[in-house]
Motif scaffolding. Structure first.
Motif, mmCIF file in Angstrom:
data_model
loop_
_atom_site.group_PDB
_atom_site.id
_atom_site.type_symbol
_atom_site.label_atom_id
_atom_site.label_comp_id
_atom_site.label_asym_id
_atom_site.label_seq_id
_atom_site.Cartn_x
_atom_site.Cartn_y
_atom_site.Cartn_z
ATOM 1 N N GLU A 111 -2.916 9.460 7.957
ATOM 2 C CA GLU A 111 -3.626 8.097 8.410
ATOM 3 C C GLU A 111 -4.698 8.593 9.478
ATOM 4 O OE1 GLU A 111 -3.483 4.883 7.318
ATOM 5 O OE2 GLU A 111 -1.442 4.327 6.590
ATOM 6 N N PHE A 135 -8.308 4.723 11.932
ATOM 7 C CA PHE A 135 -9.381 4.163 12.758
ATOM 8 C C PHE A 135 -9.773 3.098 12.068
ATOM 9 C CE2 PHE A 135 -10.102 8.728 14.081
ATOM 10 C CZ PHE A 135 -9.215 8.548 15.287
ATOM 11 N N ARG A 136 -10.043 2.988 10.661
ATOM 12 C CA ARG A 136 -10.537 1.919 10.015
ATOM 13 C C ARG A 136 -9.702 0.804 10.015
ATOM 14 N NH1 ARG A 136 -14.421 1.458 5.757
ATOM 15 N NH2 ARG A 136 -14.007 3.507 4.633
ATOM 16 N N LEU A 137 -8.151 0.972 10.121
ATOM 17 C CA LEU A 137 -7.379 0.002 10.239
ATOM 18 C C LEU A 137 -7.480 -0.700 11.778
ATOM 19 C CD1 LEU A 137 -4.175 1.058 8.165
ATOM 20 C CD2 LEU A 137 -5.955 -0.587 7.586
ATOM 21 N N LEU A 138 -7.329 0.153 12.606
ATOM 22 C CA LEU A 138 -7.441 -0.210 14.095
ATOM 23 C C LEU A 138 -8.523 -0.930 14.281
ATOM 24 C CD1 LEU A 138 -5.549 2.829 15.911
ATOM 25 C CD2 LEU A 138 -4.516 0.497 15.100
ATOM 26 N N ALA A 139 -9.569 -0.897 13.706
ATOM 27 C CA ALA A 139 -10.928 -1.677 13.818
ATOM 28 C C ALA A 139 -11.001 -2.784 13.143
ATOM 29 C CB ALA A 139 -12.008 -0.782 13.474
ATOM 30 N N ASP A 155 1.240 3.806 -2.959
ATOM 31 C CA ASP A 155 0.842 5.497 -2.685
ATOM 32 C C ASP A 155 1.906 6.232 -3.137
ATOM 33 O OD1 ASP A 155 0.299 7.691 -1.392
ATOM 34 O OD2 ASP A 155 -1.066 6.470 -0.062
ATOM 35 N N THR A 215 -5.799 11.748 10.427
ATOM 36 C CA THR A 215 -6.652 12.655 9.832
ATOM 37 C C THR A 215 -7.640 12.244 8.899
ATOM 38 O OG1 THR A 215 -5.326 13.771 8.445
ATOM 39 C CG2 THR A 215 -5.348 14.762 10.426
ATOM 40 N N SER A 216 -7.236 11.213 8.092
ATOM 41 C CA SER A 216 -8.420 10.862 6.955
ATOM 42 C C SER A 216 -9.039 9.622 7.343
ATOM 43 C CB SER A 216 -7.481 10.311 5.689
ATOM 44 O OG SER A 216 -6.806 9.180 6.183
ATOM 45 N N GLY A 217 -8.851 9.158 8.757
ATOM 46 C CA GLY A 217 -9.664 8.049 9.115
ATOM 47 C C GLY A 217 -9.228 6.663 8.940
ATOM 48 N N THR A 218 -8.197 6.653 8.167
ATOM 49 C CA THR A 218 -7.856 5.229 7.605
ATOM 50 C C THR A 218 -7.215 4.459 8.800
ATOM 51 O OG1 THR A 218 -5.524 6.334 6.874
ATOM 52 C CG2 THR A 218 -7.268 5.795 5.206
ATOM 53 N N ARG A 262 0.790 -1.198 -0.098
ATOM 54 C CA ARG A 262 -0.049 -0.053 -0.102
ATOM 55 C C ARG A 262 0.905 1.298 0.079
ATOM 56 N NH1 ARG A 262 -0.748 4.499 2.080
ATOM 57 N NH2 ARG A 262 -0.193 3.884 4.167
#
Lengths: 376, 242
Positions: A208, A215-219, A16, A210-213, A12
């Motif tokens: 990571e 949070f998504r990854l840690l969930a 990027d 500020t864009s919320g990624t 990833r």
């Protein structure tokens, strides 16, 4: 830890980068620019410096020692002009039209000859060449002094006389033909990798967050350690690519000497990139926006730039400041890469630096993982 | 019917500020539960606790019968944060593939599910476009697709329709209803009161507390109001008086 998930992160990060030309340029073109600027600035020598000679020597014709010395001046360094009096010559130095006045006393040749034949009554002033230089810029005055000293030595040698003591420094243990750029190029490569990897990881991780990624990854099933490891591998690869480009540029543009194993040097730089990545993630915990992240840059770059032995050895740093040098990972990386490239050392000799970098990497990556794992 | 989400006396304290205050609620299997309230009501904090992103100060939260945070339950959770949570320099496919790999899906599974999801969100032709090249609405749809890729049993959607135009909002609620009919449980936060009529049950939140709960019809009947916004205001004033 599951390698496939860490590898997904690595892919990833690299994708990027591949898709973002601005970042690619920052990674490869910026350090190239830096090494080119440093290379051009530091490999150049002082040339065509105007000096004013006042030749009061009264010896006649070819037998004048002063003329022989003047004819031995390196004309690529010194652009010789003449004046009739010392005050006129010094005036030219004072008004900036010349960098030094070189004054030969009257009866210079006779006095030197008399002294050489053992006459002790000759006043030292009559055998002394007075050099009145503008020493406000040592980068200019030092080459003038060196050029005059060399000309004097060459003239004496030309007369068939030898100094009673001589030093032979023509052979070297390491770096026989090394120039200053050979010394600092490995340091610049390390600093470029250190600075850019820390900056990119810092900005990536603030992104990571500020864009919320994040949070998504840690969930998700992805563990914090896998995320950190994935980034570490990616930035290790980027570090190797960066150093390959920089080293190639240093060799092609500035003919930097490589004596040792380049792959070993790349390995050390990759390790430094991993240390930098750990630091970048740690620092990202203290920044809420990219603009805040940038503020960390001077703290990361300046001490490493000035205290890691890039331009001058650690021994030249004041003793009270040296502990700071030893807590900088770049100090060990610069020393190891320089030893590999210039001295041809292998892992058997640079292992203390490598161990130090491994310790830094372990501590920084562990702290980075812990800071990510922290659930308020 | 079993509860897929269960919160008991949940509290979350940030340096003396109670973001969530004695919150208890249950979401049944296959139900859309709407958590409604103004900004700062504690909705996002509650969802983050359920997703394992925050630890509760006190109380308990269960997802699919497992007390959270628990790494075992995340495989069955789909979390769509308020932010888009997409990598802007990656293509639609690269984003979906990355999240798929993180959830341990095979290449074949990713391909098959990607096709189906892009069809669902009507973005089949955008597969190879960078996220940055998409409109805001398209980005929201891709964010939802990323959330659904690993076929979670429970969805936590935090303000999924914020900044989305009315047409797309209607589409989103259609997707949510389709997912509910497929047996997926959803906890959705929103501060758009009119949207909440799509939910099977609604919880009004204010100051970290749940001030009322019921179906849209029940809440309207109990407050003798015509809109959920008015119903919320009635409960909000009652809470203030208490």
């Amino acid at each position: 830890m599951k390698a496939s998930r860490a590898f997904a992160v690595t892919k990833r990060v690299l994708r990027d980068l591949k898709n973002d030309r601005r970042q690619l340029a920052l990674i490869f073109i910026a350090p190239l620019l830096v090494i080119s600027i440093f290379g051009v600035a530091f490999t150049g020598s002082v040339k065509d410096v105007r000096v004013v000679v006042v030749n009061g020597d009264t010896a006649v014709g070819n037998s004048s020692l002063s003329d022989k010395i003047i004819s031995n001046f390196d004309t690529s360094v010194l652009n010789v002009a003449y004046a009739n009096s010392e005050s006129d010559a010094v005036g030219q130095v004072q008004n900036g039209s010349a960098s030094a006045a070189i004054v030969f006393p009257s009866h210079f040749t006779q006095s030197v000859v008399a002294r050489a034949s053992g006459q002790t009554s000759v006043a030292p002033a009559n055998t002394t060449i007075t050099l009145l230089a503008d020493k406000s810029n040592p980068n200019v005055s030092d080459p003038i002094i060196a050029a005059v000293n060399t000309a004097v030595a060459q003239t004496i040698q030309g007369l068939g006389r030898q100094a009673p003591v001589s030093v032979d420094s023509s052979n070297a243990v390491y770096g026989a033909n090394a120039q200053f750029i050979d010394f600092f190029a490995p340091g610049i490569i390390c600093i470029a990798v250190w600075q850019l990897t820390t900056l990119l990881t810092l900005i990536s991780f603030v992104g990571e967050r500020t864009s919320g990624t994040l949070f998504r990854l840690l969930a998700s099933p992805l563990k914090e350690s896998e995320l950190v490891a994935g980034y570490a591998v990616a930035f290790g690869i980027i570090g190797i690519a960066q150093s390959a480009v920089l080293l190639s540029a240093a060799v092609i543009l500035f003919h930097v000497t490589i004596v040792g194993d380049v792959l070993l040097a790349f390995g050390v730089i990759a390790l430094l990139a991993i240390v930098s990545e750990g630091l970048g993630i740690m620092l990202s915990s203290f920044a809420r926006r990219e603009a805040q992240a940038i503020q960390f840059l001077p703290i990361v770059v300046l001490p490493a730039f000035l205290l890691s032995g890039v331009f001058w050895p650690i021994q030249a740093i004041p003793e009270w400041l040296r502990p700071v040098s030893y807590i900088l990972p770049t100090t060990y990386a610069v020393e190891a890469v320089r030893s590999v490239i210039l001295r041809g050392w292998g892992l058997d000799k640079i292992y203390p630096d490598v161990v130090a970098l491994l310790i830094f990497a372990s501590v920084f990556l562990a702290l980075a993982t812990l800071l990510l794992r922290r659930r308020e | 019917m079993k509860d897929d989400v269960c919160i008991r006396n949940l509290e979350k304290d940030f340096d003396g500020f109670k973001a969530v205050n004695n919150l208890s609620l249950r979401v049944k299997h296959g139900e859309i539960y709407g958590l409604l309230g103004p900004n700062g009501a504690g909705k996002t904090t509650a969802i983050r606790i359920l997703c394992g992103l925050l630890r509760p100060s006190s109380g308990e939260a269960y997802v699919l019968g497992t007390k959270v945070p628990d790494p075992g339950v995340v495989q069955n959770i789909g979390y769509m944060p308020q932010e888009l949570a997409l990598y802007r320099n990656l293509t639609v496919h690269e984003n979906l593939a990355f999240y798929g790999e993180v959830f341990g899906l095979s290449k074949q599974q990713i391909e098959t599910r990607e096709q189906a999801l892009l069809k669902l969100v009507d973005l089949e032709t955008s597969r190879n476009l960078l996220i940055d090249e998409l409109s805001g609405g398209m980005q929201h749809r891709i964010s939802l697709a990323c959330t659904l890729l690993h076929q979670p049993q429970v969805l936590f959607l935090d303000e999924p329709t914020v900044g989305v135009d009315p047409d797309l909002r209607a589409s989103f609620w259609r997707y949510f209803e389709e997912l509910r009919d497929a047996g997926i449980t959803m906890l959705i936060t929103t501060h758009y009161m009119d949207e909440a009529r799509h939910c099977d049950r609604i919880g009004f939140m204010r100051g970290g507390r749940l001030i009322a709960e019921g179906s849209a019809r029940e809440l309207l009947e109990l407050t003798h109001t015509d809109s959920l916004e008015d119903a919320f205001l009635v409960y909000s004033r009652t809470e203030e008086l208490q």
